[in-house]
Design a protein around this motif. Structure first.
Motif, mmCIF file in Angstrom:
data_model
loop_
_atom_site.group_PDB
_atom_site.id
_atom_site.type_symbol
_atom_site.label_atom_id
_atom_site.label_comp_id
_atom_site.label_asym_id
_atom_site.label_seq_id
_atom_site.Cartn_x
_atom_site.Cartn_y
_atom_site.Cartn_z
ATOM 1 N N LYS A 199 34.596 33.771 45.780
ATOM 2 C CA LYS A 199 35.769 34.303 44.615
ATOM 3 C C LYS A 199 35.133 35.390 43.705
ATOM 4 C CE LYS A 199 37.970 29.960 43.505
ATOM 5 N NZ LYS A 199 38.205 28.839 42.456
ATOM 6 N N SER A 254 37.094 39.058 44.187
ATOM 7 C CA SER A 254 38.103 38.798 43.087
ATOM 8 C C SER A 254 39.163 39.809 42.754
ATOM 9 C CB SER A 254 37.202 38.968 41.509
ATOM 10 O OG SER A 254 36.716 40.218 41.527
ATOM 11 N N ILE A 302 43.163 35.671 47.023
ATOM 12 C CA ILE A 302 41.963 34.749 47.087
ATOM 13 C C ILE A 302 42.186 33.357 46.947
ATOM 14 C CG2 ILE A 302 41.901 34.541 44.468
ATOM 15 C CD1 ILE A 302 38.965 35.018 46.952
#
Length: 321
Positions: A263, A267, A272
């Protein structure tokens, strides 16, 4: 990244495709190498593996794929399908929404387990006849009236795109709109990473139970081969589930750390959450498939026959002479 997004959108299709490849190649190969096992028992186990993979993939393409496409339509345009109150509730709890939609998509495997089992049993004698039973011209008998499975009935021009996807999306939206389901999803949203594992396990248990019942009732599978085939499936499923949960439990902490790092590194990616979903579907799928198709076939085929013979031997001893 795109691959993980596709797995997220088509989790059931991914599992079925993986199953198709491994059940028609690696598992039959491993079964064939089983030592000290009667050839015909191995042949029935190989036929079962091939038929199971083919039927599973056929059902997924016919049923699960339209549902996955319909859910994607809702994802892309929630205002068109969902009530404003639902959007308001789930926009604050995106994990709850993902839990709901993944459960809907992955549950198609569970709800089609019984017909899949029936079609597999119907196809096994046909595959056995085509691949393994070698008859001379004198031995050839009239073709047995097998109940050959039919996947599509009626108009062959039916399409799973356009209007049908829209209709399915509207039907699924009504399910998502139910307040009780939303409350349940919100309450258990922290379990979203395990939903694929639990549904896979439930599906395998139901599928094995249905397979055992239908095999026992089949008139086209040789009576003296039924028990070994049933025991083979029960052993495979039991060890796969126990081993899968144990291995997944060990890997879970490492997986959580991997996802956190993943993640951070990605980002800026707007999708995601879909990628994370894809990872949580991919992990248990590979673990269960690795055990069931790669590790277990030789052991379960060998033990299935030995248990059958052991029970037969002890039954014969106890019968009055």
């Amino acid at each position: 990244m795109k691959g993980l997004e596709k797995i997220s959108e088509h989790g059931t299709s991914f599992a079925a495709a993986t199953s198709l490849v491994l059940s028609t190649s690696l598992r039959p190969f491993a079964i064939n190498k089983t030592p000290d096992t009667e050839t015909e028992n191995k042949q029935y186990a190989m036929a079962n593996s091939i038929c199971s993979g083919l039927i599973k993939f056929g059902i997924v393409e016919a049923i699960a794929l339209p549902i996955e496409n319909a859910v994607r339509k809702i994802d892309q345009n929630p205002e068109k399908f969902l009530k404003p109150r639902t959007i308001n509730n789930l926009s604050k709890n995106t994990r709850a929404y993902k839990l709901l939609t993944q459960t809907i998509k992955l549950s198609t495997g569970f709800f089609t387990a019984i017909p899949k089992s029936m079609l597999t049993i119907a196809l096994i004698p046909i595959v056995m006849d085509k691949l393994f039973f070698k008859k001379s011209e004198k031995e050839i008998k009239p073709v047995t009236n097998y109940h050959q499975p039919t996947f599509f009935v009626g108009n062959n021009n039916v399409s799973f795109t356009g209007g049908l996807n829209e209709t399915i999306a509207k039907g699924l939206a009504k399910i998502i709109d139910k307040e009780k389901l939303q409350q349940y999803a919100i309450k258990y949203q922290s379990n979203d990473k395990d939903i694929a594992k639990h549904i896979t396990a439930g599906t395998d248990v139901l599928l094995t139970s249905a397979f055992a019942y239908n095999t026992n009732k089949s008139k086209d599978i040789k009576e003296n081969r039924k028990k070994a085939l049933i025991y083979n499936n029960i052993i495979s499923t039991a060890i796969t589930l126990v081993g899968g949960y144990l291995i997944d439990g060990v890997m879970k902490n490492k997986n959580d750390k991997f996802i956190e790092n993943f993640k951070k590194l990605n980002s800026s990616n707007p999708n995601i959450s879909k990628c994370v979903e894809g990872i949580n579907i991919l992990r248990p799928a590979l673990i269960f498939a690795g055990i069931y198709y790669c590790i277990l076939p030789i052991f379960s085929t060998y033990m299935g026959e030995k248990i059958d013979k052991f029970i037969q031997k002890n039954t014969n001893k106890n019968e009055p002479s």
